[in-house]
Design a protein around this motif. Structure first.
Motif, mmCIF file in Angstrom:
data_model
loop_
_atom_site.group_PDB
_atom_site.id
_atom_site.type_symbol
_atom_site.label_atom_id
_atom_site.label_comp_id
_atom_site.label_asym_id
_atom_site.label_seq_id
_atom_site.Cartn_x
_atom_site.Cartn_y
_atom_site.Cartn_z
ATOM 1 N N ALA A 1 0.833 -1.205 0.000
ATOM 2 C CA ALA A 1 0.000 0.000 0.000
ATOM 3 C C ALA A 1 0.866 1.252 0.000
ATOM 4 O O ALA A 1 0.582 2.213 -0.714
ATOM 5 C CB ALA A 1 -0.933 -0.011 1.207
ATOM 6 N N ASN A 2 1.941 1.241 0.789
ATOM 7 C CA ASN A 2 2.846 2.390 0.810
ATOM 8 C C ASN A 2 3.544 2.554 -0.532
ATOM 9 O O ASN A 2 3.780 3.668 -0.986
ATOM 10 C CB ASN A 2 3.867 2.251 1.931
ATOM 11 C CG ASN A 2 3.257 2.454 3.293
ATOM 12 O OD1 ASN A 2 2.229 3.118 3.423
ATOM 13 N ND2 ASN A 2 3.853 1.878 4.320
ATOM 14 N N GLU A 3 3.884 1.433 -1.170
ATOM 15 C CA GLU A 3 4.518 1.480 -2.489
ATOM 16 C C GLU A 3 3.568 2.099 -3.512
ATOM 17 O O GLU A 3 3.958 2.956 -4.302
ATOM 18 C CB GLU A 3 4.902 0.063 -2.908
ATOM 19 C CG GLU A 3 5.608 -0.039 -4.231
ATOM 20 C CD GLU A 3 5.921 -1.494 -4.575
ATOM 21 O OE1 GLU A 3 5.762 -1.844 -5.748
ATOM 22 O OE2 GLU A 3 6.309 -2.255 -3.668
ATOM 23 N N VAL A 4 2.336 1.673 -3.482
ATOM 24 C CA VAL A 4 1.338 2.225 -4.412
ATOM 25 C C VAL A 4 1.102 3.693 -4.100
ATOM 26 O O VAL A 4 1.000 4.518 -5.000
ATOM 27 C CB VAL A 4 0.025 1.418 -4.338
ATOM 28 C CG1 VAL A 4 -1.091 2.123 -5.072
ATOM 29 C CG2 VAL A 4 0.232 0.024 -4.892
ATOM 30 N N LYS A 5 1.043 4.019 -2.823
ATOM 31 C CA LYS A 5 0.832 5.412 -2.413
ATOM 32 C C LYS A 5 1.957 6.304 -2.919
ATOM 33 O O LYS A 5 1.740 7.435 -3.330
ATOM 34 C CB LYS A 5 0.729 5.493 -0.892
ATOM 35 C CG LYS A 5 0.378 6.856 -0.378
ATOM 36 C CD LYS A 5 0.245 6.810 1.137
ATOM 37 C CE LYS A 5 -0.054 8.181 1.701
ATOM 38 N NZ LYS A 5 -0.141 8.165 3.156
ATOM 39 N N ALA A 6 3.184 5.774 -2.918
ATOM 40 C CA ALA A 6 4.329 6.540 -3.398
ATOM 41 C C ALA A 6 4.227 6.772 -4.907
ATOM 42 O O ALA A 6 4.640 7.811 -5.416
ATOM 43 C CB ALA A 6 5.627 5.826 -3.071
ATOM 44 N N LYS A 7 3.663 5.792 -5.627
ATOM 45 C CA LYS A 7 3.515 5.940 -7.076
ATOM 46 C C LYS A 7 2.391 6.901 -7.429
ATOM 47 O O LYS A 7 2.464 7.607 -8.417
ATOM 48 C CB LYS A 7 3.259 4.578 -7.724
ATOM 49 C CG LYS A 7 4.462 3.683 -7.727
ATOM 50 C CD LYS A 7 4.159 2.367 -8.393
ATOM 51 C CE LYS A 7 5.375 1.453 -8.369
ATOM 52 N NZ LYS A 7 5.099 0.155 -8.978
ATOM 53 N N VAL A 8 1.344 6.892 -6.645
ATOM 54 C CA VAL A 8 0.228 7.797 -6.870
ATOM 55 C C VAL A 8 0.439 8.958 -5.921
ATOM 56 O O VAL A 8 0.232 8.833 -4.729
ATOM 57 C CB VAL A 8 -1.117 7.097 -6.574
ATOM 58 C CG1 VAL A 8 -2.266 8.045 -6.784
ATOM 59 C CG2 VAL A 8 -1.256 5.866 -7.435
ATOM 60 N N THR A 9 0.843 10.067 -6.470
ATOM 61 C CA THR A 9 1.246 11.173 -5.620
ATOM 62 C C THR A 9 0.102 11.758 -4.820
ATOM 63 O O THR A 9 0.311 12.322 -3.774
ATOM 64 C CB THR A 9 1.865 12.306 -6.466
ATOM 65 O OG1 THR A 9 0.864 12.799 -7.353
ATOM 66 C CG2 THR A 9 3.061 11.818 -7.237
ATOM 67 N N GLY A 10 -1.095 11.645 -5.338
ATOM 68 C CA GLY A 10 -2.200 12.246 -4.635
ATOM 69 C C GLY A 10 -2.217 13.752 -4.797
ATOM 70 O O GLY A 10 -3.070 14.432 -4.257
ATOM 71 N N HIS A 11 -1.266 14.274 -5.542
ATOM 72 C CA HIS A 11 -1.196 15.713 -5.760
ATOM 73 C C HIS A 11 -2.210 16.083 -6.828
ATOM 74 O O HIS A 11 -1.969 15.925 -8.009
ATOM 75 C CB HIS A 11 0.222 16.119 -6.187
ATOM 76 C CG HIS A 11 0.364 17.585 -6.389
ATOM 77 N ND1 HIS A 11 0.609 18.428 -5.351
ATOM 78 C CD2 HIS A 11 0.260 18.353 -7.487
ATOM 79 C CE1 HIS A 11 0.670 19.663 -5.812
ATOM 80 N NE2 HIS A 11 0.463 19.634 -7.108
ATOM 81 N N GLU A 12 -3.334 16.562 -6.373
ATOM 82 C CA GLU A 12 -4.394 16.938 -7.286
ATOM 83 C C GLU A 12 -5.127 18.102 -6.645
ATOM 84 O O GLU A 12 -5.639 17.990 -5.545
ATOM 85 C CB GLU A 12 -5.324 15.742 -7.491
ATOM 86 C CG GLU A 12 -6.339 15.926 -8.550
ATOM 87 C CD GLU A 12 -7.054 14.623 -8.854
ATOM 88 O OE1 GLU A 12 -7.552 14.527 -9.970
ATOM 89 O OE2 GLU A 12 -7.140 13.735 -8.003
ATOM 90 N N THR A 13 -5.133 19.235 -7.331
ATOM 91 C CA THR A 13 -5.791 20.400 -6.755
ATOM 92 C C THR A 13 -6.703 21.050 -7.770
ATOM 93 O O THR A 13 -6.446 21.036 -8.975
ATOM 94 C CB THR A 13 -4.765 21.450 -6.286
ATOM 95 O OG1 THR A 13 -3.954 21.832 -7.397
ATOM 96 C CG2 THR A 13 -3.882 20.913 -5.181
#
Length: 118
Positions: A67-79
């Motif tokens: 999950a942490n690996e996937v989280k690192a790939k998906v930055t979540g940076h969306e504004t």
């Protein structure tokens, strides 16, 4: 034709099953019970029960790491700003200047925004 074959097959199965009847069922149940109560099988069952918490913890740790690996790939940076501008990992859209694509493939940083420096 297919329905007829299905009905004939079901009828034959019923007749053959009824002939074997309760006696055959009891034989199968008895064999299954003997197998389950065999000391060798019970030894393996106890070993599996003893290892279960360890395996569960290991699987949990692996899931968290993945999950942490996937989280690192998906930055979540969306504004999405109130002025209508939008930004995510692949670029941005500015209502005044239009869309901008991140050709560096590094994600949104000041380095790919016009007029800014890294």
């Amino acid at each position: 034709m297919n329905k007829l074959l299905l009905l004939v097959g079901a009828g034959v199965g019923y007749v053959l099953g009824a002939r074997a009847g309760r006696e055959r069922y009891d034989q199968i149940a008895d064999q299954a019970n003997k197998l389950w109560t065999d000391p060798r099988v019970q030894t393996k069952v106890e070993e599996a029960k003893a290892k279960a918490p360890e395996v569960a913890a290991k699987v949990g740790d692996q899931a968290k790491a993945k999950a942490n690996e996937v989280k690192a790939k998906v930055t979540g940076h969306e504004t999405l700003a109130s002025d209508g501008s939008y930004e995510n990992a692949t670029g941005r859209i500015d209502p005044e200047t239009g869309p901008e694509v991140d050709t560096s493939k590094l994600g949104p940083t000041d380095a790919f925004r016009p007029g800014t420096s890294a």
